[in-house]
Scaffold this active site. Sequence first.
Site, mmCIF file in Angstrom:
data_model
loop_
_atom_site.group_PDB
_atom_site.id
_atom_site.type_symbol
_atom_site.label_atom_id
_atom_site.label_comp_id
_atom_site.label_asym_id
_atom_site.label_seq_id
_atom_site.Cartn_x
_atom_site.Cartn_y
_atom_site.Cartn_z
ATOM 1 C CE LYS A 181 -1.772 2.719 3.057
ATOM 2 N NZ LYS A 181 -1.860 4.038 2.381
ATOM 3 N N GLY A 233 7.187 4.784 8.360
ATOM 4 C CA GLY A 233 6.322 5.941 8.567
ATOM 5 C C GLY A 233 6.482 6.491 9.964
ATOM 6 C CB SER A 234 4.326 8.742 11.910
ATOM 7 O OG SER A 234 3.138 8.007 12.153
ATOM 8 C CB THR A 235 7.052 7.175 16.291
ATOM 9 O OG1 THR A 235 8.402 7.272 15.788
ATOM 10 C CG2 THR A 235 7.076 6.405 17.601
ATOM 11 N N GLY A 238 3.364 3.437 13.786
ATOM 12 C CA GLY A 238 4.134 2.233 14.082
ATOM 13 C C GLY A 238 3.691 1.579 15.380
ATOM 14 C CD GLU A 255 12.960 3.995 8.420
ATOM 15 O OE1 GLU A 255 12.844 4.914 9.268
ATOM 16 O OE2 GLU A 255 12.881 4.166 7.206
ATOM 17 C CB CYS A 289 12.789 8.642 8.636
ATOM 18 S SG CYS A 289 13.687 7.559 7.510
ATOM 19 C CD GLU A 386 10.410 12.230 12.064
ATOM 20 O OE1 GLU A 386 11.289 11.755 11.328
ATOM 21 O OE2 GLU A 386 9.390 11.600 12.416
#
Length: 478
Positions: A181, A233-235, A238, A255, A289, A386
């Site tokens: 995706k 992607g973003s924490t 995740g 990641e 990132c 971030e």
Amino acid sequence: MGFEYAPAPESRSIVDIKPSYGLFIGGEFVEGSGASFKTINPATEETLAEVAQADEADVDRAVRAARQAFRGWSRMPGSERAKYLFRIARIIQERGRELAVLETIDNGKPIKESRDVDVPTAAAHFFYYAGWADKLEHAGLGANPQPLGVAGQVIPWNFPLMMLAWKIAPALACGNTVVLKPAETTPLSALLFAEICQQADLPPGVVNIVTGAGATGQALVAHPDVDKVAFTGSTAVGKQIARTVAGTNKKVTLELGGKAANIVFDDAAIDQAVEGIVGGIFFNQGHVCCAGSRLLVQESIAEELLGRLKRRMGTLRLGDPLDKNTDIGAINSAEQLARITELAGAGDDEGAERWSPACELPTSGFWFPPTVFTGVTQAHRIAREEVFGPVLSVLTFRTPAEAVEKANNTPFGLSAGVWTEKGSRILHMADKLRAGVVWANTFNKFDPASPFGGYKESGYGREGGRQGLASYLQGEDL
């Protein structure tokens, strides 16, 4: 007096963007069951295409197609699978200009980055993992490692084609099949990659691509017949994925975000360091990132380095991403621009000093000037969170121990940079820094043979290199 650059636009004519796109399932483009959404050019806000939004039924169709293809693909000799990966790599090279232009139009990044970094790196990953496909027993991962099955892969919008290659190439080399995706704002290069799979005569169902927003990714991650989840992607997302797969047998690699420290010692080659700082934070508008978003500079050279950095920032050219002279392209979306603007405003409110070079922003599209904040402390939000934009926070240090302490004072641990002429200091810092990648006298350098990944809230697992095979294989020793 600086040079004036005449416009040098890349032609859009090489790319044929269709008015609408379906899903790629079982080797064919098919209609989606749900609604569609628009993908736009972030530099102009023009609508590029209508794209199908996959729902749970569509995701199920794609996973079933991948499962059906897995039987034949996994049993195919590695040397035969390698031929398909080599073929894909060559087609990526042959269609490199087309891919680069499409990526720039859909993403907003400068064409010279799409052309010189994204496309060659994507091709290199397919070449590299093609070489591994018939050598898996020599990877140090067991005598007879086996593929996992169906891999559900969710990629971000900052490097759409490159992240696709990082995930699909090792999965296919190991004998897995894939449902991928792409990000909602940047689906077009993945859909062109689907055409490349057709061109390479890849067996139907080995690669499937479902487009959509967060709900589509959630359906893929949660699907009971997905054996492996890979996410970049973003924490925050995740963590949500980790909760979703908890209690299942799914193998996961994440990641996630970063807040990298770029550390410059007083014996560093300052002009070289300045180039590394600029590349570390302003490459891809800071949508990286592992961006070097925290500059830690030794106090004795801080004033000199900042003076040279500001002069160099004054030469950066912001504007049309398709112009080959452009250094800073468009921010990917209105949502991301709002996030950058809000965090930069927090830097102002908390007493940091903002500086940007004289910079005329285009009247349409999403733009943010290259920005540096000085007078930043560890407590500032711009030093902790971030930003994911072209915003650099500058802190100072006096001793190596202080540099290590400040660099590690973050919930993230993805990357770091060290600038010094002393090899022993580089090795000492690399040993002390809690980061998955430490660059020495350079920054943002990638190689398919080198593993990439983080610690702490930057995720777990590695992509790239021999280590990148481990998360797509199972066996007695895994």
